[in-house]
Design an enzyme around this catalytic site. Structure first.
Site, PDB file in Angstrom:
ATOM      1  N   CYS A   1      -8.472  -4.895 -10.119  1.00  0.00           N
ATOM      2  CA  CYS A   1      -8.104  -3.934 -11.060  1.00  0.00           C
ATOM      3  C   CYS A   1      -7.707  -2.646 -10.012  1.00  0.00           C
ATOM      4  O   CYS A   1      -8.493  -1.969  -9.304  1.00  0.00           O
ATOM      5  CB  CYS A   1      -9.128  -3.458 -11.901  1.00  0.00           C
ATOM      6  SG  CYS A   1      -8.633  -2.127 -13.063  1.00  0.00           S
TER       7      CYS A   1
ATOM      8  N   CYS B   1       0.236   3.217   3.863  1.00  0.00           N
ATOM      9  CA  CYS B   1       0.798   2.526   4.955  1.00  0.00           C
ATOM     10  C   CYS B   1       1.884   1.441   4.761  1.00  0.00           C
ATOM     11  O   CYS B   1       2.425   0.750   5.828  1.00  0.00           O
ATOM     12  CB  CYS B   1      -0.369   2.002   5.942  1.00  0.00           C
ATOM     13  SG  CYS B   1      -1.166   0.304   5.182  1.00  0.00           S
TER      14      CYS B   1
ATOM     15  N   CYS C   1       0.871  -1.060  -0.114  1.00  0.00           N
ATOM     16  CA  CYS C   1       0.050  -0.037   0.037  1.00  0.00           C
ATOM     17  C   CYS C   1       0.890   1.394  -0.061  1.00  0.00           C
ATOM     18  O   CYS C   1       1.918   1.447   0.694  1.00  0.00           O
ATOM     19  CB  CYS C   1      -0.715   0.053   1.184  1.00  0.00           C
ATOM     20  SG  CYS C   1      -1.951   1.305   1.342  1.00  0.00           S
TER      21      CYS C   1
ATOM     22  N   CYS D   1      -7.209  -1.356   1.273  1.00  0.00           N
ATOM     23  CA  CYS D   1      -5.866  -1.913   2.197  1.00  0.00           C
ATOM     24  C   CYS D   1      -6.786  -2.126   3.569  1.00  0.00           C
ATOM     25  O   CYS D   1      -7.620  -1.562   4.219  1.00  0.00           O
ATOM     26  CB  CYS D   1      -5.088  -1.031   2.349  1.00  0.00           C
ATOM     27  SG  CYS D   1      -3.763  -1.338   3.409  1.00  0.00           S
TER      28      CYS D   1
END
Length: 199
Positions: free
Chosen positions: A180, A110, A107, A155
């Site tokens: 996607c 984070c 991510c 996430c």
């Protein structure tokens, strides 16, 4: 003499055009007041989906930073996509044509690990495509915006918007799913180690 003939010819063609325009304008229905249409919009089921609340607002994630804290660590484009559920233009992302054999995509907000490089496949959709995520790394929500139902993926650590999942498209992958994902939502770590999540 030539100019008089040209003028007469043009005038001959212009008169029928004028006579056709006037009756059409006279028969046009009067415009409806905009306020009436806008007042009715939220009560129409299709249009009310544009005003639905975000599932992320009702969820709790381990990384609970405020919008100001996110703005301090994200670029304006990353904030727009990760925190405001935006989408980057197709074919413009850094990882769309990135196909390493090893590594982990994490991510961008984070640093939580999300996808292995071996999960990535070429879909031709214009965004990075993965057939699966790391266990527990991605949370799915029903997204009813824009008058259709899709599966949004975020996430699991910070709730940052990644993209959407599409099923049953017939790609030769083990799951028959296509995650996607916006490139802006990702950060790649090449060494194969998993990026550590920021607190």
């Amino acid at each position: 003499m030539r100019f008089q003939t040209l003028y007469s010819s043009l005038r001959l063609f212009a008169i029928p055009l004028r006579s056709r325009v006037i009756p059409r304008a006279a028969t046009a229905p009067p415009p409806r007041p905009r306020a009436t249409i806008l007042k009715a919009a939220p009560t129409i089921p299709f249009l009310s989906s544009f005003f639905s609340s975000s599932p992320r607002d009702n969820m709790s994630y381990p990384d609970q930073r405020s919008d100001d804290a996110w703005r301090a660590v994200l670029s304006p484009e990353q904030f727009r996509i990760l925190r405001e559920k935006g989408t980057e233009r197709a074919g413009t992302g850094e990882y769309d044509t990135h196909y390493p054999t090893e590594g982990v995509y994490g991510c961008a907000g984070c640093n939580a690990p999300l996808y292995k490089a071996s999960h990535k496949f070429k879909s031709g959709c214009g965004w990075p495509a993965y057939f699966d995520s790391l266990p527990g790394a991605v949370t799915r929500h029903t997204d009813s915006s824009f008058g259709m139902e899709r599966t949004e993926i975020v996430c699991s650590n910070c709730g940052g918007h990644l993209g959407h999942v599409f099923k049953g498209e017939g790609f030769p992958t083990p799951t028959d799913e296509r995650h996607c994902v916006n490139s802006v939502s990702l950060r790649f770590q090449e060494d194969g180690g998993e990026p550590k999540a920021k607190a």
